[in-house]
Design a protein around this motif. Structure first.
Motif, mmCIF file in Angstrom:
data_model
loop_
_atom_site.group_PDB
_atom_site.id
_atom_site.type_symbol
_atom_site.label_atom_id
_atom_site.label_comp_id
_atom_site.label_asym_id
_atom_site.label_seq_id
_atom_site.Cartn_x
_atom_site.Cartn_y
_atom_site.Cartn_z
ATOM 1 N N GLN A 100 138.709 -31.745 26.235
ATOM 2 C CA GLN A 100 137.360 -31.227 26.066
ATOM 3 C C GLN A 100 136.378 -31.964 26.973
ATOM 4 N N GLU A 198 142.275 -28.743 14.175
ATOM 5 C CA GLU A 198 142.116 -27.369 13.694
ATOM 6 C C GLU A 198 143.331 -26.906 12.897
ATOM 7 N N ARG A 233 141.561 -27.946 20.475
ATOM 8 C CA ARG A 233 140.960 -28.910 21.382
ATOM 9 C C ARG A 233 141.956 -29.493 22.384
#
Length: 302
Positions: A100, A198, A233
């Motif tokens: 990221q 996630e 991510r």
């Protein structure tokens, strides 16, 4: 012990590394710089340095260090363990750049490309070695971009040090080969032990090499795309492979302040509320309730 430390290191952690050998604090040292994971669409990029006294370079070569790309995963880990075992004369340090962060840097409004990020990270690691007490005398660097401008940047940042920047330095200089092994082993462990924030039990780890041309990686990206929230991510969202999948499989977003060209019925842009009033012509419509409730006024009315 060293491999366990790599697994515990958080992705995106700043420079960290081995204890500095006593001999590296009082003898002139060579520092090799290399990276792993520059091209993949998945996972971090890892920069590494390895250093040892100039007089110990032959001993470092005797450990069998080589360009990490020419070694199997098992051989890289074995040689990394040998480097750790030579801790009385050899030290290393790493900087892990998460996916990221890489994408956010590349999409800044002010241009900041992958080469500049790489240069800054490498220089940060060299400064980390100096701050840790390593008596750096020579820098040997695998080039990113044109070699000469990169070498000039390093000489400007670190005057007085010998600087060599060239392609394939990881196969020409043992201390750069050692840095290459450190970087690749760290990246392999980051991918293998990645913690998916996630994850609801639906994300698998069968993502292949992580390179955009790997069919297994492409298929994993398709499976992992959430139409509204995008990718996990682990994915570098600025890479073309990821962008194309988002365009095809993501939910389109229309921003409320967009002003479609040629549409006279379209609402005004959000920026128009902050524009100066025209000197002539009909008065501007009353500001939106959002601005009235907060008693916001254009700057020219204060």
């Amino acid at each position: 012990m060293a491999l366990a430390r790599l697994e515990r290191a958080p992705s995106g952690s700043g420079p960290f590394g081995s204890p500095v050998p006593a001999r590296c604090r009082d003898r002139p040292c060579a520092v090799g710089v290399d990276e792993a994971g520059r091209g993949p669409v998945l996972g971090p990029m890892v920069y590494a340095i390895c250093y040892c006294p100039l007089e110990e370079l032959e001993a470092l070569e005797a450990l069998g260090v080589a360009d990490s790309k020419a070694l199997s995963e098992a051989e890289r880990e074995r040689r990394f363990a040998l480097l750790e075992g030579a801790g009385d004369v050899v030290g290393w340090a790493l900087h892990v750049l998460p996916p990221q962060h890489i994408s956010a840097c590349m999409q800044r409004r002010a241009k900041y490309n992958l080469n500049e990020l790489s240069h800054d990270t490498a220089m940060g690691l060299v400064q980390f070695a100096l701050d840790s007490g390593v008596q750096v005398a020579e820098l040997l660097v695998d080039t990113v971009g044109p070699a000469e401008p990169y070498a000039a940047k390093l000489r400007l940042r670190f005057p007085g040090l010998g600087v060599t920047v060239c392609p394939r330095a990881d196969s020409s200089f043992p201390v750069v080969s050692a840095a290459s092994i450190c970087a690749k082993v760290a990246r392999d462990h980051a991918l293998k032990h990645w913690v998916f924030e996630e994850d609801l039990g639906t994300i698998d780890r069968d993502y292949g090499s992580g390179y955009p041309n790997d069919p297994k990686t492409k298929e994993w990206l398709r499976r992992s795309l959430e139409p509204v929230f995008g990718f996990p991510r682990l994915v570098r969202f600025s890479w073309a492979t990821a962008r194309e999948l988002l365009r095809g499989g993501g939910v389109p977003v229309t921003w409320a302040d967009e002003d479609p060209e040629g549409d006279p019925t379209a609402p005004p842009s959000l920026l128009s509320y902050f524009a100066r009033s025209p000197p002539q012509g009909p008065p501007r419509r009353p500001p939106h309730r959002f601005f009235q409730e907060r008693r916001l006024r254009p700057l020219d009315e204060l």
